[in-house]
Write a protein that holds these residues in place. Structure first.
Motif, short mmCIF file in Angstrom:
data_model
loop_
_atom_site.label_atom_id
_atom_site.label_comp_id
_atom_site.label_asym_id
_atom_site.label_seq_id
_atom_site.Cartn_x
_atom_site.Cartn_y
_atom_site.Cartn_z
N ASP A 159 0.82 -1.21 0.00
CA ASP A 159 0.00 0.00 0.00
C ASP A 159 0.85 1.26 0.00
OD1 ASP A 159 -2.55 -1.43 0.33
OD2 ASP A 159 -1.67 -1.99 2.26
N CYS A 160 2.03 1.17 0.62
CA CYS A 160 2.89 2.34 0.66
C CYS A 160 4.36 1.95 0.74
CB CYS A 160 2.51 3.26 1.82
SG CYS A 160 3.09 2.74 3.41
N ILE A 161 5.19 2.92 0.41
CA ILE A 161 6.64 2.77 0.50
C ILE A 161 7.11 3.81 1.51
CG2 ILE A 161 8.84 2.93 -0.71
CD1 ILE A 161 7.26 2.22 -3.30
N ILE A 162 7.79 3.36 2.55
CA ILE A 162 8.35 4.27 3.54
C ILE A 162 9.83 4.44 3.24
CG2 ILE A 162 8.87 4.63 5.98
CD1 ILE A 162 6.29 3.16 6.64
N VAL A 163 10.24 5.69 3.07
CA VAL A 163 11.62 6.04 2.71
C VAL A 163 12.38 6.37 3.99
CG1 VAL A 163 13.03 7.61 1.35
CG2 VAL A 163 10.78 6.91 0.51
N THR A 164 13.49 5.66 4.23
CA THR A 164 14.21 5.82 5.50
C THR A 164 15.33 6.86 5.52
OG1 THR A 164 15.79 4.03 5.07
CG2 THR A 164 13.70 3.41 6.11
N PRO A 165 16.00 7.21 4.41
CA PRO A 165 17.09 8.18 4.50
C PRO A 165 16.62 9.56 4.99
CG PRO A 165 17.23 6.99 2.44
CD PRO A 165 15.90 6.64 3.07
N ASP A 166 17.51 10.25 5.73
CA ASP A 166 17.21 11.60 6.23
C ASP A 166 17.00 12.60 5.11
OD1 ASP A 166 17.47 10.89 8.91
OD2 ASP A 166 19.60 11.37 8.96
N ASP A 167 17.92 12.61 4.16
CA ASP A 167 17.89 13.60 3.08
C ASP A 167 17.10 13.04 1.89
OD1 ASP A 167 19.74 11.64 2.61
OD2 ASP A 167 21.19 12.96 1.65
N SER A 168 15.81 12.85 2.10
CA SER A 168 15.02 12.10 1.13
C SER A 168 14.11 12.96 0.25
CB SER A 168 14.17 11.06 1.87
OG SER A 168 13.31 11.70 2.79
N ALA A 169 14.23 14.27 0.26
CA ALA A 169 13.32 15.12 -0.51
C ALA A 169 13.30 14.76 -2.00
CB ALA A 169 13.69 16.59 -0.32
N LYS A 170 14.46 14.70 -2.63
CA LYS A 170 14.51 14.35 -4.06
C LYS A 170 14.08 12.90 -4.28
CE LYS A 170 17.48 14.15 -8.14
NZ LYS A 170 16.62 13.18 -8.74
#
Length: 94
Positions: A62-73
């Motif tokens: 259902d979703c993808i959770i992005v773990t890196p801190d600098d993840s804006a791009k």
């Protein structure tokens, strides 16, 4: 909710080690792990094989959770690549 985690680096390891990932995700089910680093593909973490990003398309989640801190791009890139899945930053869940 079925969740894929993207980024198997420092934040992922910290949350697993501190067992905080289970607290953040509560009853949600992690069904896939992915990372852009090809050296991590095929590794087993938390009983799951780390997949290349392009294989996330075939993962039922259902979703993808992005773990890196600098993840804006990265968040923007993943939202463009996987428009049928919700993309969330782990930092937003803490």
């Amino acid at each position: 909710m079925r969740i894929a985690l993207y980024g198997i680096g420092r934040n992922f390891e910290y949350f697993i080690r501190k067992k905080k990932l289970n607290e953040v995700l509560s009853d949600d089910s992690i069904v896939a792990l992915s990372d852009s680093d090809s050296a991590k593909w095929g590794l087993i973490r938390e009983e799951l094989v780390v997949l290349p990003p392009e294989q996330l398309e075939s993962v039922e989640c259902d979703c993808i959770i992005v773990t890196p801190d600098d993840s804006a791009k990265l968040l923007i890139d993943l939202k463009n690549a996987f428009s049928n899945k919700e993309i969330i930053s782990l930092i937003d869940l803490i």
